[in-house]
Design an enzyme around this catalytic site. Structure first.
Site, PDB file in Angstrom:
ATOM      1  CE  LYS A  13      -2.025  -1.223   3.925  1.00 16.87           C
ATOM      2  NZ  LYS A  13      -1.317  -2.491   4.220  1.00 16.87           N
ATOM      3  NE  ARG A  89      -5.255  -1.439   9.901  1.00 17.61           N
ATOM      4  CZ  ARG A  89      -4.188  -0.978   9.243  1.00 17.61           C
ATOM      5  NH1 ARG A  89      -4.215   0.161   8.631  1.00 17.61           N
ATOM      6  NH2 ARG A  89      -3.094  -1.693   9.219  1.00 17.61           N
ATOM      7  NE  ARG A 128       7.476  -1.850   6.546  1.00 19.12           N
ATOM      8  CZ  ARG A 128       6.152  -1.930   6.562  1.00 19.12           C
ATOM      9  NH1 ARG A 128       5.453  -1.432   5.558  1.00 19.12           N
ATOM     10  NH2 ARG A 128       5.553  -2.516   7.556  1.00 19.12           N
ATOM     11  NE  ARG A 172       1.714  -4.809  11.257  1.00 19.83           N
ATOM     12  CZ  ARG A 172       2.840  -4.599  10.586  1.00 19.83           C
ATOM     13  NH1 ARG A 172       4.001  -5.082  11.045  1.00 19.83           N
ATOM     14  NH2 ARG A 172       2.836  -3.917   9.463  1.00 19.83           N
TER      15      ARG A 172
END
Ligand code: AP5
Ligand code: ZN
Length: 217
Positions: A13, A89, A128, A172
């Protein structure tokens, strides 16, 4: 253009939204980035949000809806439209967004799901690196910065997010499947839903996304 990117942690995203922002001159609203800004500033919200984010949970709907409302009303970059990243969400967030847009006599053009299998997300998340001030994203292996641990644009240090570990990722992902998957069904019913294969290379994902929006324009 008014669009939403929905996808699990690491789907891409935050990698793809800036392309949409630049190509269509819209604002990129990333609720995770906004929360991390509060964490850096150590505001009351930031301190509370950090605990929730590190546990892989969700910050309350009211707080998130107000953040988006404030941006839509006050951020001049949003006058041409927006790409939402990380919001809505939950179904209540989607319902409140609809009410907000209705009141502004605006409509969503599309909602794009970035589809990818959970097991491909582990390496994306654990590798990341981010530049906290801009939200720019790198990857140790798939998209390395020119100089190790250094932002290409500002030369400032890169960091790893405190929620980017396997334990928190598992939580998550479970939160995503339980609370955010129903949002996909919500937009399917509204006839706005599209899907993109997010397991391809970043450029291929962007090419496919672009086609979705160009068709819609
Ligand atoms: P948020 O920041 O939104 O995190 P997330 O949804 O878990 O998504 P990520 O940012 O991890 O993934 P991404 O899809 O942006 O992937 P990226 O492009 O960076 O939210 C964080 C937390 O805040 C939540 O857990 C929650 O607690 C809270 N929160 C936020 N919004 C909320 C809301 N609305 N309501 C309640 N709580 C909220 O890519 C990942 C990595 O992979 C990068 O290193 C990238 O370089 C690499 N990569 C990207 N694409 C590719 C590709 N195609 N091939 C190979 N590598 C790739
Ligand atoms: Zn992101």
């Amino acid at each position: 253009l008014r669009t939403i990117l929905i996808g699990p942690p690491g789907a891409g995203k935050g990698t793809q939204a800036p392309h949409i922002r630049d190509e269509f001159c819209v604002c990129h609203l990333a609720t995770g980035d906004m929360l991390r800004e509060q964490v850096v500033k150590q505001t009351k919200l930031g301190v509370e949000a950090k605990k929730i984010m590190d546990a892989g949970g969700l910050v309350s709907d009211d707080i998130m809806v107000n953040m988006i409302k404030d941006q839509l009303e006050n951020n001049k970059a949003c006058k041409n439209g927006f790409v939402l990243d990380g919001f809505p969400r939950t179904v209540p967030q989607a319902e409140k967004l609809d009410a907000m847009l209705d009141a502004r006599h605006e409509k969503l053009d599309s909602v794009v799901q970035l589809e990818i299998a959970d097991q491909l997300l582990i390496s994306r998340i654990t590798g990341r690196l981010i530049h906290p001030a801009s939200g720019r994203t790198y990857h140790r292996e798939f998209h390395p910065p020119k100089k190790p641990m250094t932002d290409d644009v500002t030369g400032e240090p890169l960091i790893q997010r405190s929620d980017d570990n396997v334990d928190t990722l598992t939580k998550r992902l479970s939160t995503f499947h339980k609370q955010t998957s129903p949002v996909v069904q919500y937009y399917q019913k509204a006839g706005l839903w599209q899907r993109i294969d997010a397991a391809q290379a970043p450029n291929a994902v962007w090419e496919n996304l672009r086609k979705v929006f160009v068709k819609k324009q």
